[in-house]
Design an enzyme around this catalytic site. Structure first.
Site, PDB file in Angstrom:
ATOM      1  N   THR A  12       6.688  19.424  -0.532  1.00 42.15           N
ATOM      2  CA  THR A  12       6.742  20.710   0.165  1.00 42.15           C
ATOM      3  C   THR A  12       7.758  20.612   1.301  1.00 42.15           C
ATOM      4  O   THR A  12       7.590  19.798   2.213  1.00 42.15           O
ATOM      5  CB  THR A  12       5.341  21.053   0.712  1.00 42.15           C
ATOM      6  OG1 THR A  12       4.438  21.063  -0.390  1.00 42.15           O
ATOM      7  CG2 THR A  12       5.330  22.387   1.414  1.00 42.15           C
ATOM      8  N   CYS A  39      -6.829  55.055  10.460  1.00 40.06           N
ATOM      9  CA  CYS A  39      -7.931  54.142  10.114  1.00 40.06           C
ATOM     10  C   CYS A  39      -7.685  52.681  10.502  1.00 40.06           C
ATOM     11  O   CYS A  39      -8.516  52.077  11.190  1.00 40.06           O
ATOM     12  CB  CYS A  39      -8.205  54.211   8.621  1.00 40.06           C
ATOM     13  SG  CYS A  39      -8.880  55.784   8.123  1.00 40.06           S
TER      14      CYS A  39
HETATM   15  N1  NAD Z   1      -1.600  16.435  -2.154  1.00 44.42           N
HETATM   16  C1  NAD Z   1      -1.517  17.656  -2.619  1.00 44.42           C
HETATM   17  O1  NAD Z   1      -2.479  18.277  -3.030  1.00 44.42           O
HETATM   18  C2  NAD Z   1      -0.181  18.327  -2.685  1.00 44.42           C
HETATM   19  C3  NAD Z   1      -0.043  19.466  -3.485  1.00 44.42           C
HETATM   20  C4  NAD Z   1       1.199  20.084  -3.546  1.00 44.42           C
HETATM   21  C5  NAD Z   1       2.270  19.576  -2.819  1.00 44.42           C
HETATM   22  N2  NAD Z   1       2.094  18.467  -2.037  1.00 44.42           N
HETATM   23  C6  NAD Z   1       3.275  17.958  -1.307  1.00 44.42           C
HETATM   24  O2  NAD Z   1       3.809  16.901  -2.106  1.00 44.42           O
HETATM   25  C7  NAD Z   1       4.318  15.879  -1.266  1.00 44.42           C
HETATM   26  C8  NAD Z   1       3.615  14.565  -1.556  1.00 44.42           C
HETATM   27  O3  NAD Z   1       2.252  14.708  -1.298  1.00 44.42           O
HETATM   28  P1  NAD Z   1       1.205  13.555  -1.655  1.00 44.42           P
HETATM   29  O4  NAD Z   1      -0.128  14.087  -1.242  1.00 44.42           O
HETATM   30  O5  NAD Z   1       1.403  13.088  -3.041  1.00 44.42           O
HETATM   31  O6  NAD Z   1       1.694  12.414  -0.624  1.00 44.42           O
HETATM   32  P2  NAD Z   1       1.189  10.912  -0.482  1.00 44.42           P
HETATM   33  O7  NAD Z   1       1.314  10.564   0.940  1.00 44.42           O
HETATM   34  O8  NAD Z   1      -0.125  10.758  -1.190  1.00 44.42           O
HETATM   35  O9  NAD Z   1       2.258  10.079  -1.309  1.00 44.42           O
HETATM   36  C9  NAD Z   1       3.582   9.913  -0.915  1.00 44.42           C
HETATM   37  C10 NAD Z   1       4.070   8.597  -1.491  1.00 44.42           C
HETATM   38  O10 NAD Z   1       5.451   8.484  -1.219  1.00 44.42           O
HETATM   39  C11 NAD Z   1       5.727   7.101  -1.023  1.00 44.42           C
HETATM   40  N3  NAD Z   1       7.031   6.935  -0.370  1.00 44.42           N
HETATM   41  C12 NAD Z   1       7.381   7.184   0.915  1.00 44.42           C
HETATM   42  N4  NAD Z   1       8.664   6.886   1.108  1.00 44.42           N
HETATM   43  C13 NAD Z   1       9.161   6.457  -0.072  1.00 44.42           C
HETATM   44  C14 NAD Z   1      10.424   6.007  -0.505  1.00 44.42           C
HETATM   45  N5  NAD Z   1      11.470   5.940   0.339  1.00 44.42           N
HETATM   46  N6  NAD Z   1      10.576   5.641  -1.791  1.00 44.42           N
HETATM   47  C15 NAD Z   1       9.537   5.700  -2.649  1.00 44.42           C
HETATM   48  N7  NAD Z   1       8.292   6.115  -2.283  1.00 44.42           N
HETATM   49  C16 NAD Z   1       8.113   6.488  -1.019  1.00 44.42           C
HETATM   50  C17 NAD Z   1       4.538   6.630  -0.187  1.00 44.42           C
HETATM   51  O11 NAD Z   1       4.406   5.230  -0.215  1.00 44.42           O
HETATM   52  C18 NAD Z   1       3.397   7.366  -0.884  1.00 44.42           C
HETATM   53  O12 NAD Z   1       2.841   6.581  -1.909  1.00 44.42           O
HETATM   54  C19 NAD Z   1       4.126  16.385   0.168  1.00 44.42           C
HETATM   55  O13 NAD Z   1       5.291  17.068   0.563  1.00 44.42           O
HETATM   56  C20 NAD Z   1       2.985  17.358   0.036  1.00 44.42           C
HETATM   57  O14 NAD Z   1       3.006  18.315   1.069  1.00 44.42           O
HETATM   58  C21 NAD Z   1       0.901  17.833  -1.975  1.00 44.42           C
END
Ligand code: NAD
Length: 466
Positions: A154, A297
């Site tokens: 996001t 309203c």
């Molecule tokens: N969790 C949800 O329900 C959800 C739903 C829709 C969108 N999102 C969005 O998706 C994105 C990820 O969310 P998430 O909950 O999966 O995050 P998370 O924190 O669970 O996972 C992120 C992963 O990225 C890895 N990472 C960080 N830097 C890195 C790099 N340089 N190279 C490789 N890996 C790296 C971390 O080690 C971690 O495992 C966010 O932007 C979040 O807002 C999340």
């Protein structure tokens, strides 16, 4: 705007005896995909895409996550993901690595699923995204084939452009020629990630490069959902609009619940009945950006509920904010008129909406009253409103707000056009839309009613929030 196309119903084969969680199989294009970030979004995406027959290499900095995947287990707790990961690893089509080179040189598309956590000030931290972009760019120096990058995390509008710049700087290559950056926001909910991945309400792809957008669409072949291809920044913004909307809905239901409870009313029944109205409530009605609300309203009833919640000592900050936010929308128009400074202003539309002569709490009346007070010369045309016909509360209201309305009201749009340096269009009637044809080149327009689909270039036109 082009209607969305539905992804074709088909999906790949796992090569292993089908399970309850397998997608229905059909022959589709199989891709080699790298997924950066094996958190919640990355793991669910990896499991689902592998189950659909694609080959997936996951990349993460976290050793536990990489070894969990390679051991055929899962770094996240999510229905069906453990079985799907185990099967994917056993089939040889799913693995995880720290090796970015291996991931990029062996795949045609990279999904960025790294975290975008909050900073202390509330902004998001996109450093993980930009780090991955630079890492990918460094490897792309040695890759001849076109590479597609799609951001699943996001992110705010403008992030894809920053990612493209970082990739270009690290690779020495050119966006849209050697690589492309697209946006494909993730809409899944934790706890139902696999189901949401496979049954999304829509598939949203933002970008400028058709080949890259086709590749992103190919990830979802087999999923029966409308595919929307949009400008990159629109796609980036949608996720924030969605989540803010969800938060607004939850907060609204909670505040109505709290007030209902304090008045001895069954809040669940109230909200069930609210939802039963799919014409005005659970519908696109009232969800178009535009001017402030008004009329006899909405302001009155919101004020009353605000009063009653205070009386009951129930905190309702969302309801409290409604009238304040509405006032801010009125101020935007006044501020724009003051910023332009032209003294002669014409208003098309006076009632709070077209098709009525109800002037009570019409927000444009407040704009006019304020501009008259500041010494601007105003003319108003509204075919539904004539002072001779106003009666009762409507007449009382206007006499109090604009005492000499009859001196300002004119009988035709031409008279407004003759008078005005700036024309404020308050209602989107067919007649008022003609102002775009009839205006003189030097005349400016403030559009509160979205009378034009695409905002023209030049500083003569200002849409209130578009
Ligand atoms: N969790 C949800 O329900 C959800 C739903 C829709 C969108 N999102 C969005 O998706 C994105 C990820 O969310 P998430 O909950 O999966 O995050 P998370 O924190 O669970 O996972 C992120 C992963 O990225 C890895 N990472 C960080 N830097 C890195 C790099 N340089 N190279 C490789 N890996 C790296 C971390 O080690 C971690 O495992 C966010 O932007 C979040 O807002 C999340």
């Amino acid at each position: 705007m082009a209607p969305p196309v539905h992804a074709k119903l088909c999906v790949g084969s796992s090569g292993i005896a089908p399970h309850a969680f397998d997608m229905p199989q059909k022959e589709t294009r199989k891709m080699n995909i790298s997924i950066f970030g094996l958190g919640y979004v990355g793991s669910v995406s990896a499991a689902c895409l592998c189950n659909a027959g694609h080959t997936v290499i996951g990349v993460d900095l976290n050793a536990m996550k990489v070894s969990a995947i390679n051991a055929g287990t899962t770094p996240v707790l999510e229905t069906h993901v453990p079985e799907m990961v185990a099967e994917g690893v056993a089939s040889g089509r799913l693995k995880a690595t720290f090796d970015i080179r291996e991931a990029i040189l062996n795949t045609e598309i990279s999904l960025l699923c790294v975290g975008t956590p909050s900073r202390p000030n509330g902004d998001i931290d996109i450093s993980h995204i930009l780090k991955v972009a630079t890492d990918i760019g460094t490897i792309l120096r040695d890759k001849d084939a076109f590479h597609t990058i799609t951001i699943r995390s996001t992110v705010f509008p403008g992030t894809a452009e920053k990612v493209a710049s970082a990739v270009a700087a690290a690779s020495g290559k050119t966006a849209d020629e050697h690589f492309a950056v697209t946006v494909n926001p993730e809409f899944l909910r934790e706890g139902q990630g696999v189901d949401d991945f496979r049954n999304p309400p829509l598939i949203l792809i933002g970008g400028t490069n058709n080949f890259a957008m086709d590749q992103v669409a190919a990830l979802y072949e087999g999923i029966d959902a409308p595919v929307y291809r949009e400008p990159t920044r629109t796609a980036e913004m949608v996720k924030y609009a969605n989540n803010s909307f969800h938060a607004t809905k939850i907060t609204f239901a909670n505040e109505i619940g709290n007030i209902s409870k304090a008045m001895g009313v069954d809040s669940h029944r109230v909200m069930e009945l609210l939802c039963a109205d799919t014409k005005l409530n659970i519908s696109p009605a009232y969800l178009k950006p535009g001017f402030a609300f008004g009329g006899s309203c909405l302001p009155k009833d919101v004020r009353a509920l605000q009063f009653r919640s205070k009386d009951l000592d129930i905190s309702a900050p969302l309801l409290d904010a409604l009238l304040e936010s509405n006032q801010a929308q009125i101020r935007r128009v006044i501020d724009q008129l003051l910023a332009w400074g032209e003294r002669n202003i014409g208003f098309l539309g006076l009632a709070f909406k077209s098709g009525t002569d109800d002037l009570r709490e019409s927000p444009i009346v407040e704009v006019i009253e304020r501009m008259i007070g500041k010494g601007f010369s105003c003319r108003i045309y509204d075919p539904e409103v004539s002072t001779g016909k106003l009666i009762g509360a409507n007449l009382d209201y206007i006499e109090q707000e604009i005492p000499h309305l009859d001196e300002l009201l004119v009988g035709s749009m031409d008279e407004v056009l003759d008078h005005a340096d700036v024309i404020v269009v308050a209602n989107a009637t067919d007649e008022f839309k003609k102002v775009l044809e009839y205006r003189r080149p030097e005349q400016r327009i403030i559009d509160l009613a979205h009378i034009i689909d695409v905002s023209p270039s030049g500083d003569w036109y200002e849409g209130i929030c578009w």
